[in-house]
Design a protein around this motif. Structure first.
Motif, PDB file in Angstrom:
ATOM      1  N   UNK A  11      13.135  17.797 121.575  1.00 45.65           N
ATOM      2  CA  UNK A  11      13.717  17.957 120.243  1.00 45.65           C
ATOM      3  C   UNK A  11      14.772  19.061 120.198  1.00 45.65           C
ATOM      4  N   UNK A  12      14.521  20.168 120.895  1.00 50.18           N
ATOM      5  CA  UNK A  12      15.345  21.363 120.730  1.00 50.18           C
ATOM      6  C   UNK A  12      16.530  21.472 121.674  1.00 50.18           C
ATOM      7  N   UNK A  13      16.428  20.890 122.869  1.00 53.87           N
ATOM      8  CA  UNK A  13      17.398  21.204 123.928  1.00 53.87           C
ATOM      9  C   UNK A  13      18.852  20.957 123.534  1.00 53.87           C
ATOM     10  N   UNK A  14      19.194  19.806 122.928  1.00 56.80           N
ATOM     11  CA  UNK A  14      20.609  19.632 122.548  1.00 56.80           C
ATOM     12  C   UNK A  14      21.093  20.704 121.576  1.00 56.80           C
ATOM     13  N   UNK A  15      20.222  21.121 120.659  1.00 49.81           N
ATOM     14  CA  UNK A  15      20.601  22.180 119.719  1.00 49.81           C
ATOM     15  C   UNK A  15      20.796  23.502 120.441  1.00 49.81           C
ATOM     16  N   UNK A  16      19.979  23.758 121.469  1.00 49.86           N
ATOM     17  CA  UNK A  16      20.136  24.983 122.250  1.00 49.86           C
ATOM     18  C   UNK A  16      21.513  25.021 122.900  1.00 49.86           C
ATOM     19  N   UNK A  17      21.944  23.873 123.460  1.00 55.20           N
ATOM     20  CA  UNK A  17      23.271  23.825 124.074  1.00 55.20           C
ATOM     21  C   UNK A  17      24.376  24.126 123.079  1.00 55.20           C
ATOM     22  N   UNK A  18      24.271  23.567 121.875  1.00 53.98           N
ATOM     23  CA  UNK A  18      25.301  23.822 120.853  1.00 53.98           C
ATOM     24  C   UNK A  18      25.272  25.269 120.388  1.00 53.98           C
ATOM     25  N   UNK A  19      24.066  25.794 120.152  1.00 59.55           N
ATOM     26  CA  UNK A  19      23.958  27.181 119.678  1.00 59.55           C
ATOM     27  C   UNK A  19      24.452  28.168 120.722  1.00 59.55           C
ATOM     28  N   UNK A  20      24.258  27.829 121.998  1.00 63.53           N
ATOM     29  CA  UNK A  20      24.724  28.723 123.051  1.00 63.53           C
ATOM     30  C   UNK A  20      26.232  28.892 123.012  1.00 63.53           C
ATOM     31  N   UNK A  21      26.944  27.845 122.635  1.00 59.02           N
ATOM     32  CA  UNK A  21      28.393  27.945 122.543  1.00 59.02           C
ATOM     33  C   UNK A  21      28.828  28.647 121.260  1.00 59.02           C
ATOM     34  N   UNK A  22      28.061  28.486 120.193  1.00 57.79           N
ATOM     35  CA  UNK A  22      28.421  29.098 118.914  1.00 57.79           C
ATOM     36  C   UNK A  22      28.020  30.572 118.850  1.00 57.79           C
ATOM     37  N   UNK A  23      26.808  30.892 119.298  1.00 59.47           N
ATOM     38  CA  UNK A  23      26.269  32.243 119.147  1.00 59.47           C
ATOM     39  C   UNK A  23      26.427  33.091 120.403  1.00 59.47           C
TER      40      UNK A  23
ATOM     41  N   UNK B  89      25.161  33.460 124.746  1.00 60.06           N
ATOM     42  CA  UNK B  89      23.971  33.215 125.566  1.00 60.06           C
ATOM     43  C   UNK B  89      22.851  34.221 125.300  1.00 60.06           C
ATOM     44  N   UNK B  90      23.192  35.468 125.083  1.00 62.31           N
ATOM     45  CA  UNK B  90      22.175  36.518 124.997  1.00 62.31           C
ATOM     46  C   UNK B  90      21.168  36.314 123.866  1.00 62.31           C
ATOM     47  N   UNK B  91      21.569  35.921 122.656  1.00 70.65           N
ATOM     48  CA  UNK B  91      20.561  35.725 121.606  1.00 70.65           C
ATOM     49  C   UNK B  91      19.499  34.693 121.983  1.00 70.65           C
ATOM     50  N   UNK B  92      19.904  33.634 122.652  1.00 72.43           N
ATOM     51  CA  UNK B  92      18.949  32.611 123.036  1.00 72.43           C
ATOM     52  C   UNK B  92      18.057  33.083 124.182  1.00 72.43           C
ATOM     53  N   UNK B  93      18.627  33.833 125.121  1.00 79.46           N
ATOM     54  CA  UNK B  93      17.799  34.401 126.188  1.00 79.46           C
ATOM     55  C   UNK B  93      16.735  35.343 125.610  1.00 79.46           C
ATOM     56  N   UNK B  94      17.131  36.149 124.646  1.00 72.36           N
ATOM     57  CA  UNK B  94      16.172  37.050 124.004  1.00 72.36           C
ATOM     58  C   UNK B  94      15.066  36.259 123.313  1.00 72.36           C
ATOM     59  N   UNK B  95      15.428  35.163 122.634  1.00 71.98           N
ATOM     60  CA  UNK B  95      14.428  34.337 121.966  1.00 71.98           C
ATOM     61  C   UNK B  95      13.467  33.716 122.967  1.00 71.98           C
ATOM     62  N   UNK B  96      13.989  33.255 124.108  1.00 71.91           N
ATOM     63  CA  UNK B  96      13.129  32.649 125.117  1.00 71.91           C
ATOM     64  C   UNK B  96      12.128  33.630 125.702  1.00 71.91           C
ATOM     65  N   UNK B  97      12.580  34.844 126.022  1.00 71.90           N
ATOM     66  CA  UNK B  97      11.678  35.856 126.552  1.00 71.90           C
ATOM     67  C   UNK B  97      10.683  36.319 125.493  1.00 71.90           C
ATOM     68  N   UNK B  98      11.136  36.455 124.237  1.00 75.27           N
ATOM     69  CA  UNK B  98      10.231  36.886 123.176  1.00 75.27           C
ATOM     70  C   UNK B  98       9.108  35.862 122.972  1.00 75.27           C
ATOM     71  N   UNK B  99       9.460  34.568 122.995  1.00 76.38           N
ATOM     72  CA  UNK B  99       8.438  33.527 122.844  1.00 76.38           C
ATOM     73  C   UNK B  99       7.428  33.580 123.980  1.00 76.38           C
ATOM     74  N   UNK B 100       7.890  33.873 125.200  1.00 78.50           N
ATOM     75  CA  UNK B 100       6.982  33.968 126.343  1.00 78.50           C
ATOM     76  C   UNK B 100       6.038  35.161 126.201  1.00 78.50           C
ATOM     77  N   UNK B 101       6.567  36.292 125.758  1.00 79.63           N
ATOM     78  CA  UNK B 101       5.718  37.469 125.565  1.00 79.63           C
ATOM     79  C   UNK B 101       4.675  37.223 124.475  1.00 79.63           C
ATOM     80  N   UNK B 102       5.084  36.610 123.368  1.00 81.18           N
ATOM     81  CA  UNK B 102       4.146  36.296 122.281  1.00 81.18           C
ATOM     82  C   UNK B 102       3.064  35.331 122.779  1.00 81.18           C
ATOM     83  N   UNK B 103       3.452  34.370 123.590  1.00 79.62           N
ATOM     84  CA  UNK B 103       2.485  33.412 124.137  1.00 79.62           C
ATOM     85  C   UNK B 103       1.418  34.128 124.965  1.00 79.62           C
TER      86      UNK B 103
END
Length: 426
Positions: free
Chosen positions: A292-304, A306-320
């Motif tokens: 569900x999310x991957x295509x949106x991740x690709x679009x957001x990476x170009x708009x926002x 790379x770093x904001x998405x990398x931070x979100x990915x690591x934060x989700x892993x730490x919370x998990x």
């Protein structure tokens, strides 16, 4: 002609410079090639799924000892780790990424057939080695074909689409192969894998060779005057953003790889009757989120960036990791796997995307993928050993908190050290 540029942080963090024109960036691939890539990735995920946990199940039914199974899996893992950089270099040297991918698929199909027809140690060991070696070129080949089709400015969205089809393929294949293994035999899983190699090759053939810009697929650009410095392998491997990112990916895998196996053991202890169903749900939930999310991740990476998405990915892993350490109800652990889906959706797109950002212009895009792939393998290999040791000595909760701490270290590296790598065309 538009000139590719990158949001610069100044100093040595800037990746390899590009020449002012990129002559072929305006080319548009055919719809047939793009759809062919979609289905190639879908069927390839189906084929690769057959070499997952089904190997241990099948070989156990063939009266193999756990030591023999472990040895075969370990040798395959070592080959897969050592072959990452040579695999990327092979793809960079090839004049046809489609041909390399085709040979790799054929090798994997032969490996599956060998498992099914002659499950003796020498044959299975050879098949496992062949499969691992072929897999080392498939990942770079897919990224290279994608980059060659769409170019560096559209690669983010394309990689998101790739991740969606890979996730769908994994889910469908797991259901089909699990059903075949249950209704027929565990041997049938490898026969199905061999058969699925055929539509995989047919989908690959749908990608038109002329739609793939070979130079762009290698991360190279046309230059009026050759620039040995820009295309130097030594300069590439000394790129600070590449080394920082490889280090963060190593920490990602060190934190992530052991979480699900460790949690599976806990679920089995707390609710043995429902453990298979719960573990299956823990696998399906992240796959659905990735799809569900991957295509949106690709679009957001170009708009926002790379770093904001990398931070979100690591934060989700730490919370998990923290939630696995504190949640007691085994059924709620399935909900925790939503965090795994977020991390997987981010990094399935970000890994090849950031490598493309940093290495484009060098002509060694796929070698750079191999460098990051080696870091991935090292982190994943160490994760289960370290987490298992900590769990045995101090308990599973401490192990999960330790894994969360490793994810936090990766988050800190992205926050304080990793530069933004997004390119743009003014």
């Amino acid at each position: 002609m538009a000139r590719l540029s990158r949001q610069s942080t100044g100093g040595d963090d800037d990746p390899l410079p590009l020449p002012r024109p990129e002559a072929r960036n305006a080319s548009t691939p055919s719809r047939q090639s793009l759809r062919g890539l979609d289905w190639f990735i879908f069927f390839l995920a189906d084929v690769q799924t057959g070499f997952g946990p089904f190997i241990a199940v099948y070989l156990t039914t063939e009266k193999w000892t756990q030591a023999e199974i472990g040895l075969v899996l370990s040798i395959g893992g070592v080959v897969g780790l050592v072959g990452q950089m040579p695999g990327g270099a092979i793809v960079d040297a090839a004049r046809s990424e489609r041909l390399v991918a085709g040979f790799a698929i054929a090798a994997i199909g032969i490996s599956a057939l060998a498992y099914a027809t002659w499950p003796i140690f020498a044959v299975v060991l050879t098949a496992a080695t062949l499969h691992a070696a072929a897999s080392c070129v498939l990942g770079p080949a897919i990224a290279a074909i994608s980059l060659g089709l769409v170019g560096p400015l559209k690669i983010g969205e394309r990689l998101g689409r790739n991740a969606r089809y890979a996730s769908l393929g994994n889910g469908v294949a797991a259901a089909v192969m699990g059903t075949c293994g249950y209704l027929i035999s565990s041997r049938s899983v490898f026969l199905v894998t061999f058969i699925l190699a055929i539509p995989t090759l047919l989908a690959l053939a749908r990608i038109r060779e002329r739609d793939i810009d070979v130079a762009r697929a290698h991360g190279a650009v046309p230059r009026e005057v050759p620039d040995a410095k820009a295309t130097s392998v030594l300069r590439l491997v000394r790129q600070r953003p590449l080394l920082i990112f490889a280090s963060s990916v190593l920490l990602l895998q060190l934190a992530n790889a052991a979480m699900l196996p460790l949690m599976a053991g806990i679920v089995t202890t707390r609710s043995s009757r429902w453990a298979p169903v719960l573990i299956a749900a823990c696998i399906i939930v992240p796959q659905a989120i990735v799809a569900l999310m991957s295509p949106s991740v690709g679009r957001m990476a170009q708009q926002w960036g790379r770093r904001p998405l990398l931070l979100a990915g690591f934060a989700a892993l730490a919370v998990r990791g923290v939630l696995f350490a504190t949640v007691q109800d085994p059924y709620l652990l399935v909900a925790v796997q939503v965090c795994d889906g977020i991390t997987a959706a981010v990094f399935s797109v970000m890994v090849p995307l950031i490598v493309a950002d940093v290495a484009f212009g060098s002509g060694h895009f796929n070698l750079a993928q191999g460098i990051v792939g080696t870091a991935t393998g090292i982190g994943a290999s160490c994760s289960n050993v370290l987490a298992g040791y900590v769990s045995d000595r101090f308990g599973s909760s401490i192990a999960f908190l330790g894994l969360a701490g490793v994810a936090g270290a990766g988050l800190a590296i992205i926050w304080f050290v990793m530069p933004e790598t997004r390119r743009s065309a003014p």
